[in-house]
Design an enzyme around this catalytic site. Structure first.
Site, PDB file in Angstrom:
ATOM      1  N   SER A 183     -10.610  -0.930   7.182  1.00 25.21           N
ATOM      2  CA  SER A 183     -10.231  -0.524   5.831  1.00 25.21           C
ATOM      3  C   SER A 183      -9.433  -1.601   5.115  1.00 25.21           C
ATOM      4  O   SER A 183      -9.007  -1.403   3.985  1.00 25.21           O
ATOM      5  CB  SER A 183      -9.435   0.778   5.882  1.00 25.21           C
ATOM      6  N   SER A 242     -10.039   1.703   2.357  1.00 25.68           N
ATOM      7  CA  SER A 242      -8.924   2.580   1.998  1.00 25.68           C
ATOM      8  C   SER A 242      -7.839   1.815   1.253  1.00 25.68           C
ATOM      9  O   SER A 242      -7.216   2.352   0.363  1.00 25.68           O
ATOM     10  CB  SER A 242      -8.346   3.238   3.246  1.00 25.68           C
ATOM     11  N   LYS A 263       0.842  -1.190   0.000  1.00 23.51           N
ATOM     12  CA  LYS A 263       0.000   0.000   0.000  1.00 23.51           C
ATOM     13  C   LYS A 263       0.880   1.244   0.000  1.00 23.51           C
ATOM     14  O   LYS A 263       2.032   1.189   0.436  1.00 23.51           O
ATOM     15  CB  LYS A 263      -0.878  -0.030   1.248  1.00 23.51           C
TER      16      LYS A 263
END
Lengths: 483, 492
Positions: free
Chosen positions: B174, B150, B75
């Site tokens: 998330s 997210s 990420k």
């Protein structure tokens, strides 16, 4: 009808501790070119976390024991957030109000000619925090130097118990002496190692404290302090008589005009938004650790002051060989073995030694007291000529008063600072009295000793204060020569 | 090749049927072909080439590990030297950090290869991956829907089989919620298992990195390598190192010869049905329970305190911590600042550069911390948090695990007006209390529903006591063994 005014002053002093490390990062510090000694934490690189150097806590406990505070076992860190380019993170990590040390006191002696007195000045708290960076203004541009940021800064906050300029000077002097004595810092004000803020408020005699207070920030020297307080008192009385409004404000000092100027009106203009820092852990103190500390301190003292000059040399010799020095520390822990070794050293006064040793509490200061008496005689005995000389010359009452009168003009010079160990001895009476009769202080480490149910000889505590000074005369002279 | 798990890939590399460079070329080609989904922000070709040659050398010297030569994806809020780490924001555009995060450094030292950084919401704030600056991520199964969460980019990359596993972060579900919407497994360990050093912070008391993969066994293997004590993060545990795969294929009570999960008790509360669940979700959840009963587990009913409030408490704490953590992005050091005067410049810069979702949270967070009325909310929410920590420990004496659905509604469209409404209030209700208490949990896919000619994935969530990740992995493994709703054919 005559108006009589009274002032109350509280001092908040900032000390930068002398060390090679920073608090929340492992980088070493040397004073070099600007922005040379920076880790990622000081610039505020995203994603980096603070890690506390536990090295500093060992050091700070020393100071708390010297000023005789209540030791709280739990503390944690807070974030104080405000937008300013000093700190690139835009929040400062402090220990505000949730510190280890609260409610200590420091003793001063003020010698007016006719009315000399001792006074205890109450210290609210001692806490430490992160230092900020430096801003340099050149040619209408501002430059940032983060070299200083992240180094540890210690705050000592006093109660508004101080009622005089001279007392405030004495308080700072005493505090400086302790800090120097413990190798915290050299307290050189010109380099910014020691600076203080003052909170002042004026009111009529026999009336309550007013709502307002006036802050004077970032003072660097005694002369500024002397001038600005005199100026502020005059200014406030002028407003008071002519019927103006006095409101709480912060003020700066203009050294050329010898006057103060207004910076901002309200005290709580900025909301600092204190909240707990979730990146750091809670700190817990062990009682055992403090106990071991006391022994270490005791031994350190013992070597420095109470031993004879011959023996002192031997122990300093031991320090270089560390293993033997640790053995010495262990001997402090097992005091019975310690006791037998002392028999070997001093066979003359063995009876005296026995009788007292088993009765006295083994608190740090009590032990100090005992050895202070015990070795004082030997000290005199060895350097008899020197002491007799001093007694004849200086210690007679007449001379003592003459000396004061002679320096009457500048009270600052004549003011007689009581140094470290004398404070211990005098304060001990108050100290023990508090701890025995105050049941709320169960957490304290002294009660840890008191649980053994050993009582005290109060006769030991009766002391001639005048005689005690000259042992530390060398230290005194050194200290005066600096100023 | 694309359907194979980590162990299968490892055996291929070990027997030298493929070199590492060919394997990374294969996955790179797949990533380039699927650029329609917009899940990648940054790919460094040179870095992939160098690292794959290095790990090829490791195979020649016979100094390899299970993870050598296996590509992964991270990420964008994890910081790395070789990649731009923006965390999906305009401010940190083209930001190269001077250090590596420990999580990536550990994987690098084993020989794993980073292929790139994936798309996300701006500073992890938001439930649908609609990034206004870098573009929104499409759902892998149905491109009309949003990918959710997210860390949507890294879950889409796994579900499209662009990569065997990826790494994301979890604050308030998330990581699990996009795992549900893209039909992949995602595991969130306890708070403090994995070090957060080098992760750009959202709210530091709730945040925790986690793992996304198609198979739970992959997650367990990676968790073995990542987790552990770190000097640089002071909130990590200092425990003895354990093997998370040790309970796999064993009975719950190891000495017993009866059914697999004999002696296990699973907790369920009536409070989860308070909101109007979709009928399909509800029926699927009951189906999951019957599966566990078939394996020998017993089901217990529990009631929770404050379960309806926790979402709003989470909102208070997260927004207040976000406001202090994001205060460093003021345009002086990070991002260039056009406005020359100091005091005006910070206001203007922060006004233009942040997203609207972030700004809403910043206003609320600053209000809560500053004013006297707002401070009550903050302190009381902390108190309730402490109360719940004790309360859940009592619950875990009776039951070993708690089963919940992940979200109460079916997946939503990308440009739907519901998006604003759900993102704030409604959708986090089952996932936030896990982060609020720092418990471990995992998301498991458990079936499909066909609606309007679209196949919509369904799933459930397992919540365990502290440091019981190895037991969660055992449960998930047994469940996936029977029901191959996820991407099957991954069993070794």
């Amino acid at each position: 009808m005559s108006l009589k005014f009274k002032i109350s002053i509280g001092i908040e002093s900032h000390v930068r501790i002398f060390s090679n490390k920073k608090i929340f990062s492992n980088i070493k510090v040397f004073n070099n070119i600007a922005n040379n000694n920076i880790s990622c934490f000081e610039i505020g690189v995203p994603g980096i976390l603070p890690v506390l150097n536990l090295f500093f806590i060992n050091k700070i406990i020393l100071l708390g024991l010297f000023i005789k505070t209540d030791i709280y076992n739990i503390s944690f860190f807070l974030r104080k957030s405000y937008f300013y380019p000093d700190i690139s993170k835009n929040y400062q990590i402090t220990q505000n109000n949730f510190c280890f040390f609260k409610n200590g006191y420091l003793l001063i002696y003020n010698n007016y000619v006719n009315y000399s007195y001792y006074k205890l000045i109450y210290i609210r708290q001692i806490h430490f925090e992160e230092d900020t960076g430096k801003i340099i203004y050149k040619n209408k541009k501002s430059f940032l130097d983060y070299n200083r940021s992240g180094s540890i800064l210690l705050e000592i906050v006093s109660f508004h118990n101080i009622s005089n300029i001279y007392e405030s000077i004495l308080y700072i002097k005493n505090l400086q002496y302790i800090l120097y004595f413990l190798n915290f810092s050299k307290c050189i004000m010109e380099e910014g190692e020691f600076r203080f803020d003052i909170n002042l408020s004026l009111y009529e005699l026999y009336s309550f404290l007013p709502n307002y207070k006036i802050e004077l920030k970032n003072l660097n020297s005694f002369r500024f302090l002397f001038d600005i307080i005199n100026y502020e008192i005059k200014r406030l009385i002028y407003i008071y008589i002519n019927g103006g409004l006095i409101f709480s404000q912060t003020r700066g000092y203009n050294s050329l005009l010898n006057s103060s100027f207004l910076i901002r009106n309200k005290e709580n203009f900025y909301d600092y938004k204190y909240h707990i820092d979730p990146d750091l852990f809670y700190l817990l103190l062990d009682k055992k650790k403090i106990f071991l500390f006391l022994i270490k301190i005791f031994n350190w003292f013992y070597i420095l002051f109470f031993l004879n000059s011959r023996i002192r040399k031997i122990f300093f010799y031991f320090i270089y060989f560390k293993k033997i020095f640790y053995l010495f520390l262990i001997l402090g822990f097992y005091y019975k073995i310690f006791f037998y070794i002392f028999n070997w050293f001093f066979k003359k006064n063995l009876l005296l030694f026995k009788n007292i040793f088993f009765k006295i509490i083994f608190s740090f200061e009590q032990i100090l007291l005992f050895f202070y008496f015990y070795f004082y005689k030997n000290y005199v005995f060895l350097e008899k000529k020197f002491f007799f000389f001093l007694k004849k010359k200086f210690l007679t009452n007449n001379y003592f008063y003459k000396l004061l009168i002679h320096n009457n003009k500048n009270v600052f010079n004549s003011s007689y600072i009581i140094y470290n160990l004398n404070i211990f001895i005098i304060n001990n009476l108050f100290f023990l009295h508090d701890y025995i009769y105050n049941k709320n202080l169960l957490n304290n480490m002294i009660l840890f000793f008191l649980n053994k149910k050993i009582f005290i000889d109060f006769d030991l505590l009766k002391i001639n204060y005048k005689n005690k000074v000259f042992i530390f005369r060398e230290m005194d002279e050194w200290f005066k020569s600096r100023n | 090749m694309k359907n194979k798990s980590i162990l299968e890939l490892h055996f291929l590399l070990k027997k030298k049927k493929i070199s590492v460079l060919d394997l990374s070329k294969y996955f790179l080609k797949r990533i380039e072909n699927n650029s329609f989904f917009n899940c990648f922000l940054d790919i460094n070709y040179r870095n992939i080439f160098v690292n794959s040659l290095k790990s090829d050398n490791l195979f020649k010297r016979n100094t390899f590990n299970i993870l050598t030569g296996i590509p992964f994806v991270c990420k964008d809020n994890f910081v790395n030297k070789n990649f731009f780490s923006t965390s999906g924001s305009k401010i940190l555009k083209k930001f190269l950090s001077p250090y590596d995060s420990t999580l990536i450094k550990k994987l690098k030292n084993l020989g794993a290869i980073i292929m790139g950084k994936t798309n996300m919401d701006e500073f992890c704030v938001g439930n649908s991956n609609c990034n206004y600056f870098y573009g929104s991520v499409k759902n892998s199964l149905n491109t009309i829907f949003s990918s959710g969460g997210s860390s949507g980019g890294s879950s889409v990359a796994v579900s499209l089989k662009l990569i065997p596993f990826s790494i994301g972060s979890d604050t308030g579900g998330s990581l699990r919620q996009p795992g549900l919407l893209n039909n992949v497994v995602s595991l969130k360990p306890t708070y403090g298992r994995i070090s957060r050093y080098g992760m750009i912070l959202y709210s530091s008391s709730l945040d925790q990195p986690g793992i996304i993969s198609t198979n739970i066994l992959n997650c367990a293997l990676i968790l073995n390598s990542i987790s552990g004590f770190d000097l640089k993060d002071s909130n990590t545990f200092f425990f003895k190192k354990e093997d998370y795969t040790r309970y796999i294929g064993k009975n719950w009570i190891i000495s017993s010869f009866s059914k697999k999960f004999f002696g296990l008790s699973i907790g369920i509360s009536r409070d989860f049905y308070f909101f109007d669940l979709d009928y399909d979700l509800r029926s699927n959840f009951e189906f999951v329970l019957s599966q566990f009963e078939f394996l020998g587990a017993s089901i217990i009913y529990i009631s929770f305190n404050f379960i309806y409030i926790i979402d709003s408490l989470y909102y208070i704490i997260s927004s207040s911590e976000l406001s202090s953590n994001l205060s460093r992005f003021d345009g002086i050091v990070y991002g260039y600042n056009k406005f020359l005067k100091f005091y005006n410049s910070i206001e203007k810069y922060r006004f233009f550069c942040f997203n609207n979702y972030v700004k809403d949270k910043l206003y609320i967070g600053n209000y809560i911390l500053s004013s006297k009325i707002g401070r009550k909310f903050f302190l009381n929410s902390k108190k309730i948090r402490k109360f719940l920590l004790d309360d859940f420990q009592v619950k875990f004496n009776f039951c070993d695990f708690i089963l919940t659905p992940v979200i109460p509604v079916s997946p939503w469209y990308i440009f739907d007006k519901r998006n604003n409404f759900f993102s704030k209030i409604y959708i986090d209700i089952y996932t936030t209390f896990v982060n609020f208490l720092g418990l471990p949990s995992a998301n498991i896919p458990s079936g499909f529903v066909i609606k309007y000619n679209l196949s919509i994935p369904l799933g459930f969530q397992i919540v365990g006591n502290y440091c019981k990740e190895s037991r969660i992995i055992q449960l998930c493994y047994e469940f996936q063994k029977i029901n191959k709703f996820g991407f099957n054919s991954l069993w070794v």
